[in-house]
Design an enzyme around this catalytic site. Structure first.
Site, short mmCIF file in Angstrom:
data_model
loop_
_atom_site.label_atom_id
_atom_site.label_comp_id
_atom_site.label_asym_id
_atom_site.label_seq_id
_atom_site.Cartn_x
_atom_site.Cartn_y
_atom_site.Cartn_z
N GLU A 1 -2.07 7.62 5.53
CA GLU A 1 -2.75 8.73 6.21
C GLU A 1 -4.23 8.50 6.44
OE1 GLU A 1 -1.81 8.80 3.08
OE2 GLU A 1 -0.03 10.02 2.83
N HIS B 1 7.58 10.90 -12.95
CA HIS B 1 6.26 10.32 -12.71
C HIS B 1 5.38 10.78 -13.88
CE1 HIS B 1 2.59 8.95 -10.93
NE2 HIS B 1 3.06 8.81 -9.72
N ARG C 1 -5.59 4.63 -11.91
CA ARG C 1 -5.21 4.21 -10.56
C ARG C 1 -4.70 2.77 -10.65
NH1 ARG C 1 -7.63 7.53 -6.41
NH2 ARG C 1 -6.44 6.21 -5.02
N ASP D 1 3.28 3.81 -0.54
CA ASP D 1 2.35 4.94 -0.61
C ASP D 1 1.40 4.94 0.59
OD1 ASP D 1 1.31 7.20 -1.78
OD2 ASP D 1 0.29 6.15 -3.41
N GLN E 1 4.71 1.72 -11.26
CA GLN E 1 3.71 1.69 -10.19
C GLN E 1 2.58 0.72 -10.47
OE1 GLN E 1 1.69 5.41 -9.58
NE2 GLN E 1 0.90 5.49 -11.66
N ASP F 1 1.99 14.59 -3.75
CA ASP F 1 1.30 14.77 -5.03
C ASP F 1 1.12 16.23 -5.41
OD1 ASP F 1 1.14 12.07 -4.70
OD2 ASP F 1 -1.00 12.02 -4.32
N TRP G 1 -5.00 -2.52 -6.22
CA TRP G 1 -4.41 -2.59 -4.89
C TRP G 1 -4.38 -4.01 -4.34
CZ3 TRP G 1 -5.64 2.39 -1.61
CH2 TRP G 1 -5.27 3.52 -2.37
#
Lengths: 665, 665
Positions: free
Chosen positions: A395, A524, A288, A392, A275, A459, A291
């Site tokens: 939303e 994961h 994280r 991913d 990822q 998640d 991006w």
């Protein structure tokens, strides 16, 4: 189905059972007005409606229409409804008139014993009866249970505790145990209320264009119709059956060292899911990602060569992407210069807080932006050599952004996950890679069936909690299944670790043994890899994970047949028991067991500290996979030591030899 | 006020400001239908309404009426409203017609800057604007703040955490900063919603018989009108000014030993309040009482003699009672034989769980039961020699009991506290003891003004929490005050101690220094006396409590004048600042300071660890009680060491010498 005209109204019948009634005494439509308040904090929404009017539409006046087989009713100056009932299908075309307001309620007849399912991917309750389900794409919540400390603390600190109905993938569609499905053709906020014995009340913050109700003789036929309408998922790529997809990260050396160790321990590896292929960032929540959707050369030196090298060994490399771009990176600047981001009401920048960093939202309603992002996927991901990715999010569309197409973000919000899926789908389709690559999503909506080849359950907490742990993944798979998403999987061991809650070896292994009996196995490391148990943490787990993965691989012929059935007929791979045992009332209430195809019944151990397990078996001749002991209908107890998940095969299965071999008997 | 008839409607004006409008576009009445769900667990209610209709009544047709000054409007077949506007008062008589349904909403015009107060005794918010307030008598909640661990844990374990609006004493009445009060004449469940800028929406689960709106030129006149309408409290008995009322328990010896110790330390004692005079029981919550209302001779041997002995010393003895009777005691059996308890739907026993013991509910709608219980108060309490008591509870009337008068318990529930107050009131009145005895209540409703001589703020947590600690008592006093309950006090140091939360010396002393500046000082050992700090726990506290009580006693001439003003004019003893400084907009937002009469401004230290404090003073010449320093309008900071609560007197006060003496300057 049949439309029966009455003096003051009409009725729709499903065989000899009533499905919808309109009469002045029992109107089926209500309109009204509401003033909503929507607050978003990092994908967690607080939606409130202040209702100022709710008017039952008692008077229906029939009007002439030129279309044969269509009845048109005018409800004062509020609604015009055209009803067409033909064969197995009833459609209600609804047009709001001058005084329709901005809220609509529809009542569908309910029956006491009826169960209903769906409303997208639901994590807490499979049978929706007795509760209402707000339908709004959001973070699923951490804990999702107001009685737990985890949920309370997340609520207080981050508004992120969630509730039983929170989902990344809502859909205004349900499947009834009466063997029909109902779909509302809208993406506005909706709330499907199944608390009433006599009716289901579906409410909408807007006027849906159409309500479709379609019945079938049995659930498999019903699924064919569901997926004929919404679309069907393509087959999974061939390489995915070769083993597990290992979720690893941390740069070239760490990742490929771990792959080598895994191979040495005999773990069959289908793919490496990385990822952080595009870089990473540290936040208080955990590790994280960076991006910006391109290979991070510094973090992953020599990656293209590695990808090629491992592809030769039959091991694919997968990455990560989402539809946002972090501020002040080259890609962000390119998008901004071209006006590709959603803007605020005055045309200015609109940045969304994703947890200690802010991003622009690519405006998929702008065809140029959509094509630009799709092109980026083709170039940066596909051409680069990725064999798949986690697609991913989706939303977080804020409700106060201004969009290119001029549509309200209140309407586009629930549409966004599907636009995002479609963008990925077309990138594969246009490069001819649909059968070779795979991406997996947690967000969804009406149309995900067609555009998302593989769901992942989102998640979960790294635990055995009912509403957000291992058990919730089963419910997610079943509710997604009845919506027509027959391919589902989850992060083995869960993802979210907060406060003192960390993944244990037991959680990992119980989850892994379940994953072996799903279409795809993928690990994961979670949001806090260092403090959570990993499969590579000890020899024993490596060995056990290798064994479970080999079992999964051994299932390939069976799984492939199921995936084929899903692609061709839309019959999901993981199925509720009542799909095949519809005369057994108990099967309609089961959400912690599933059928993997027709021939395997899986009853995962979803609690801690168990070495035996109670399962319910519907009427059939069942063979316990590990002991070979035969069982028939009823509640039964079996040994369930770690690694021997309660699984039963139908004695009459044509795959019987395969199953016997798997158990090593 | 003035009624103005319009072509399609009407308007009520308050001077040149509009108060209520009806037009087809802006209807002021809405009717509808709802299906409520009510669940009670130990006095904690969960109320839900499923709304099926909400219809704006747009068309009003004027009808002729024989009454002069009355306008009658018919709203279709739903409502008939007779409006009489005369002088300072507007009344709307509302009659539900055939199709009225079971819900009513009324919209009153709001103004942007308007503040509203009241709705009974509110503990969390004095100015109600920006929130809605369900009006239903219940336990007040423990913590009352969904963001606290205390509230969450109480919710999960006992459904008892509560929320900002929970109150023992709701009343469908508010006072507006526009200098009017509005009262709805009903006891049904109501919800007053002050979230909207342009209107206040008052909703009712039923049709209130009348809405009364009355204005005044200033707030003191308004309070005269409020109390002229609801009734006024009698004067407090003379003996109450002699010192503190000591809340003690544990049998004759322990109680009177502690009284003697207190007297030795110089604490002026007005009364001994003995809640366990009738015996006690142990529960997991803490020490509870024996709910049979008669002297426990074994637990309190020689009590009558002690009462007489101490009365001669000027110290009164007070007890405890509530309107329930624990099962299987002689009084319970007597009541049961006579059919004096509320029954279930089939006429069978109805017992209420009060926390590990079950009780019968005396049916006050049965005149015989009411008289029986009143007679018991006269005999067992008054004739026995009590000078007062806590008249506890009144909020637990279940909604599914069957009552003697045939009225729904949904209607009687909010009425119950007042019936209970009235029963006590008449017991005193009929024995000629109104000026000599006093009882204090936490439960209330419309009419408590007349029937309850003294409120107490209920069961605060033993802490400084904003929503359930010391600060909440100030809000309670102020909101009760604007309802016309001018005499208010609280348990010094709070009552509820749960989990690790125990009363500290600091909490006790800060609370005591505030209580010195209220009409009545009374201690309470709390629900868990052994683990919580008590005034008698150390010498230092005894000395300090003696000093504070002497200050309180020294205030007697001033307090008596205020109590007189409350009895005669209905002007409350503790008052919001805007009562006397109505041109200062800031005073309308203050809920942590109060005026004790016109001349003392009290700004209690309601947080821990402070030795100075910021207070707001309205325009006047103020003298800081302890330092003698003068201040004028504004935010000021003063020293606030323990025992020196920030108090300021008006320099121009005619009690100036009294105040100077109190400070020992």
């Amino acid at each position: 189905m049949q439309l029966v005209e009455k003096k003051d109204g009409f009725e729709i019948w499903q065989g000899n059972r009533i499905l919808l009634v309109h009469s002045p005494k029992n109107p089926c439509f209500y309109v009204g007005r509401g003033e909503e308040t929507v607050e978003m904090y990092r994908g967690n929404f607080q939606m409130e409606d202040y209702l100022t009017e709710k008017i039952p539409l008692r008077e229906a006046v029939k009007e002439e229409t030129a279309q044969p087989g269509v009845c048109r009713y005018r409800f004062q100056d509020r609604l015009l409804v055209e009803i067409a009932v033909c064969g197995d299908t009833a459609t209600l075309h609804i047009s709001g008139q001058a005084d329709a307001g901005n809220r609509l309620w529809i009542r569908i007849n309910g029956e006491k014993e009826e169960a209903v399912y769906g409303c997208g991917e639901q994590m807490s309750y499979f049978n929706l009866r007795g509760r209402h389900f707000p339908l709004w794409s959001s973070e699923p919540g951490v804990g999702r249970d107001k009685s737990t400390y985890m949920t309370w603390r997340c609520d207080v600190e981050n508004k992120s505790g969630g509730d039983y109905f929170n989902t990344n993938y809502p859909q205004p569609t349900y499947v009834s145990s009466r063997r029909y499905f109902l779909h509302a053709d809208t993406t506005v906020y909706a709330d499907f209320d199944f608390r009433h014995e006599a009716y289901h009340e579906l409410s909408f913050w807007g006027i849906p264009g159409q309500i479709r109700i379609q019945e079938a003789d049995d659930f498999l036929s019903l699924m064919e119709k569901v997926t004929a309408y919404f679309g069907r998922q393509p087959r999974l790529p061939e390489w995915i059956y070769r083993g597990a997809i290992l979720g690893l990260q941390g740069g070239t050396k760490r990742v490929f060292d771990l792959v080598e160790q895994s191979l040495e321990k005999g773990i069959p590896v289908a793919g490496i899911w990385c990822q952080d292929w595009e870089g990473k960032r540290e936040t208080s929540f955990g590790k994280r990602l960076q991006w910006e959707w391109r290979w991070d050369e510094k973090w992953y030196p020599g990656l293209p060569e590695k990808i090629a090298e491992y592809e030769k060994k039959g091991i694919r490399f997968l990455g990560y992407i989402n539809p946002y771009l972090v501020k002040d990176t080259p890609l962000y600047r390119e998008g901004k210069e071209n006006g590709y981001f959603a803007v605020d009401g005055r045309g200015g920048d609109y940045l969304v807080d994703f947890g200690e960093f802010d991003c622009g939202v690519v405006d998929f309603t702008n065809p140029d932006a959509y094509e630009w992002f799709k092109g980026m996927i083709k170039k940066n991901l596909i051409d680069f050599g990725l064999s798949g990715w986690m697609a991913d999010f989706g939303e977080y569309l804020p409700t106060d952004v201004s969009l290119f197409n001029g549509e309200s973000a209140m309407v586009e919000h629930n549409h966004w996950p599907v636009l995002w899926a479609k963008c990925n789908y077309e990138a594969l389709e246009e490069t001819g890679k649909l059968s070779e690559l795979v991406y997996f999503m947690r967000a969804g909506g009406t149309g995900s069936q067609r555009y998302c080849p593989l769901l992942w359950a989102g998640d979960q907490c790294v635990d055995f909690s009912i509403h957000d742990g291992l058990a919730s993944v089963i419910c997610a798979a079943l509710s997604a299944a009845v919506m027509g998403n027959g391919l589902h999987h989850s992060d083995i061991g869960g993802y979210t670790s907060l406060y003192e809650n960390v993944r244990t070896k037991e959680v990992f292994l119980r989850w892994a043994e379940m994953a072996a009996f799903t279409p795809v196995m993928r690990t994961h490391e979670g949001n806090r890899p260092d403090t959570n148990f990993q499969y590579y943490d000890d020899e024993d787990t490596m060995r056990e994970f290798a064994r479970l993965t080999r079992i999964h691989v051994a299932l390939t012929p069976y799984l492939k047949d199921l995936v084929e059935e899903n692609a061709v007929r839309g019959i999901p791979v993981q199925r509720p028991l009542f799909f095949h045992y519809e005369n057994d009332p108990q099967t309609y209430q089961i959400q912690t067991e599933y059928l993997l195809g027709e021939d395997l019944l899986v009853a995962p151990v979803y609690l801690s500290g168990k070495d035996e397990w109670e399962a319910y078996l519907p009427e059939d001749a069942w063979v316990h996979l590990w002991s070979g002991r035969e069982y028939r209908k009823g509640k039964i107890k079996v040994a369930a030591k770690m690694g021997e998940i309660p699984v039963f095969y139908r004695k009459a299965s044509r795959y019987r030899t395969l199953f016997e071999n798997i158990a090593g008997r």
